[in-house]
Scaffold this active site. Structure first.
Site: not given
Ligand code: GCU
Length: 688
Positions: A168, A302, A306, A373, A378, A406, A550
């Protein structure tokens, strides 16, 4: 000459009407000499003074007696002259990083004193003074007292060792050349200067993705995630020089580590956080790190997200996972930053972080910071703030923003994030009754604000000259979230482009209006989001429109648009405290800019001014493009007023931005029409 831009540290010659006073006070400098930070201060004066004042600085090891005036930089303990000139108690009352700037009379000479209780504060104080001169403020009567709002002001690099990509990142490959370490590049120091000049005090050097995730759709680009190797002994040893470059500027270094490091690095057959051998491995590894780097900041993890491993792999929870690693850091005063960016079983991802972490409040070790965040999805162009803010009073929390763009044009579009960050900071969570804005949280010693970094190897650092502003603004806003958007923006423009008022006004206006324009053309507004391309190629990801991919994120169907996140829907709205929850729960009181984030509404639903939802979306999409054209034209008025190199670069990026904004508008408008069947009453959207 370096082949990269100086950004806001250009130190152009000071305005003629200030030059005499600046010279009188700053040409002679008496600077304490005892630490790496103070040698950085001296180096900065050697760079800045000739350029700002057209004179070499005279650096002294004792107070000059015949200069007529001078600049003094040191703690009261370092220098008697400083102790005599300011209140030692006041200096002692400042927090780490805080500083005073005072213009004083000393033995018949007029002097500027920069003082602080710590050397890091002296670095910030020096940069503050140089900033005042760069923007043309007077310094003959200074009475400045500054302290950072948050103890931790960090940049998270998503730079991937060793193949130097930046996830990113849109400013070229990573500036960190891991394979060449311990060799150092001049650029490391110039980067540290940029960060320290805006008060950043920590950098996480590598990407949170430290291992190739085993997901089937992962592209070749994911093969590069091998950041876990940084914990290997020879890598740690090679890193110490780089760490000392940052140390000179008061910046502590951190690493992202893989939860399964005991296996990947240590060769154990488990990473179970409750396993004794695993805990012992972390302890020994932490000891090794601190042996090499005594002021190391800590680790960032993290986990269970993901494709990255985590405690769930062993039927443990986030507390078990985080506390095991934190225990190893604890004897060294190290901190573990543990990300709350997780997925789970919920169909609506928004509810997941709160659902997972809120019940764990009070169970994390004292040296764990849960990093959240700003919004629940996101880094979308606009999101409501995360429900975790204020919801975990017994836990140290960190707020994570994205400096890199991003979802806001990827360093091609000029999209300024500061107005968005201000909206987040000012949001009243009601966590401790009315008047608990987000900015009032994160004030503990183990708390703070983190920005996902944006720099790379390009001449511009950030892929776009104007997007240097986001890095600058992040540091300044996190130092003091009460400072206005206008003030921070103007500071940046003056230091970056000089004092031509037409340039200052025009660039400030472009930046100020850019975020809303981006929201309009990339989403249609009303709280919609996440309609971008999500394909395999990581590099192309999230730039182009692709709303059909999505639909769960925006809820577009034949009968309406938006996602029901009320208590009748996914249950995200009730995670807020009242009255925030009530406000979002009802269509009547939900603010229009987030309406479709919280509600699924018919296309013909009427908004307060009588416009239908469908029509408002069309109107916003078109307005976003028109606004972008206006901003491009505004930039066009600066031809000849801004140097050719920067002028052309930005002008060309603006052409691409307008073309891309049109692509978004046309794709989304067609998509909305296709599902709603509601024609644009102004006939702009093809209805065949
Ligand atoms: C987003 C982003 C990823 C990143 C992730 C994270 O999903 O697209 O590239 O790894 O956030 O914050 O961990």
């Amino acid at each position: 000459m370096n082949d990269y831009d100086d950004c806001w540290l250009r130190y152009d010659r000071a305005d003629a009407d200030r030059l005499d006073s600046y010279r009188r006070l700053c040409r002679h400098a008496y600077v304490a000499e005892k630490s790496p930070e103070l040698s950085a201060v001296r180096d900065e004066l050697r760079r800045a003074i000739p350029s700002l004042l057209g004179d070499d600085p005279h650096l002294w090891q004792h107070p000059p007696s015949t200069a007529g005036g001078f600049l003094a930089i040191g703690t009261p303990d370092d220098m008697r002259m400083v102790a005599d000139s300011v209140s030692v108690d006041e200096v002692g009352s400042l927090t780490d990083g805080g500083f005073l700037l005072r213009t004083v009379e000393w033995e018949g000479q007029r002097c500027v004193v920069v003082t602080a209780p710590t050397d890091r504060g002296l670095v910030y104080g020096t940069f503050h003074l140089l900033r005042l001169m760069s923007v043309g403020d007077p310094i003959d009567d200074l009475d400045v007292r500054e302290e950072p709002a948050y103890a931790n002001r960090l940049i998270d690099h998503w730079d991937t060792p060793f193949h130097r990509s930046v996830e990113r990142g849109y400013g070229g490959e990573s500036i960190f050349d891991w394979e060449r370490l311990p060799d150092l590049r001049e650029r490391y120091e110039d980067y540290a200067r940029l960060l320290a000049s805006v008060g950043i005090n920590g950098v996480v050097l590598n990407n949170v993705n430290t291992e190739k995730p085993p997901r089937p759709s992962a592209s070749e680009a994911f093969d590069a995630f091998e950041g876990w190797q940084l914990l290997e002994s020879q890598r740690l040893e090679a890193m110490t020089g780089l760490v000392s470059v940052f140390r000179r500027y008061g910046i502590r270094t951190y690493l992202s580590v893989n939860f399964a490091s005991p296996m990947l690095v240590g060769g154990l057959d488990t990473a179970d956080p409750l396993d004794d051998e695993v805990r012992e491995w972390w302890r020994r590894k932490a000891d090794e790190v601190y042996d090499l780097i005594p002021d190391f900041g800590g680790f960032l993890v993290k986990a269970d997200s993901e494709g990255q491993p985590g405690p769930y792999d062993y039927d443990r929870d986030h507390v078990d996972g985080a506390n095991a690693i934190a225990a190893a850091l604890e004897p060294h005063d190290g901190r573990l930053w543990w990300r709350a960016f997780v997925y789970g079983s919920h169909e609506d991802r928004a509810v997941q972080a709160y659902d997972t972490f809120e019940p764990l409040d009070g169970e994390f070790a004292d040296n764990v910071t849960v990093q959240v965040k700003n919004g629940p999805i996101d880094f979308q162009p606009r999101e409501p703030v995360s429900t975790l803010f204020g919801a975990m009073p017994e836990t140290d929390l960190g707020l994570e923003f994205q400096i890199t763009g991003e979802y806001t044009g990827q360093g091609v579009h000029a999209t300024y994030h500061l107005p968005m960050w201000e909206e987040v900071f000012e949001f009243d969570t009601h966590a401790d009754g009315a008047g608990t804005p987000v900015k009032s949280l994160f004030r503990g010693d183990g708390e703070g604000v983190v920005g996902v970094g944006s720099v790379g190897e390009d001449h511009t650092w950030t892929g776009h000259y104007l997007m240097q502003s986001n890095l600058y603004a992040f540091g300044r806003a996190v130092w003091n979230p009460d400072r206005s958007v206008e003030k921070i923006t103007e500071e940046w423009v003056r230091q970056t482009f000089g004092s031509d008022e037409a340039v200052v006004d025009t660039v400030s206006e472009i930046l100020r209006d850019s975020w809303e324009a981006c929201i309009d053309y990339e989403t249609g507004g009303l709280g919609l989001m996440h309609m971008m391309y999500n394909g395999e190629a990581l590099l192309e990801n999230h730039y182009d429109p692709s709303p059909g991919e999505w639909p769960g994120y925006h809820g577009v169907t034949e009968d309406g648009v938006g996602v029901d996140r009320t208590s009748a829907g996914s249950g995200y709205a009730p995670q807020y405290r009242d009255p925030v929850a009530e406000r979002y729960e009802s269509v009547e009181t939900c603010p229009e800019e987030l309406l479709l984030f919280f509600h699924h509404l018919p296309w013909e639903h009427e908004l307060s001014d009588g416009t239908t939802v469908a029509q408002r979306l069309y109107d916003n999409l078109f307005a976003g493009v028109e606004e972008t054209e206006r901003l491009r034209d505004l930039w066009g008025t600066l031809e000849g007023r801004v140097d050719e190199r920067r002028y052309r670069h930005v002008a060309e990026r603006f052409d691409e931005q307008v073309a891309q904004a049109e692509r978004w508008r046309d794709t989304l408008a067609a998509y909305f029409y296709e599902h709603s069947g509601v024609p644009d009453e102004r006939g702009r959207v093809p209805s065949e």
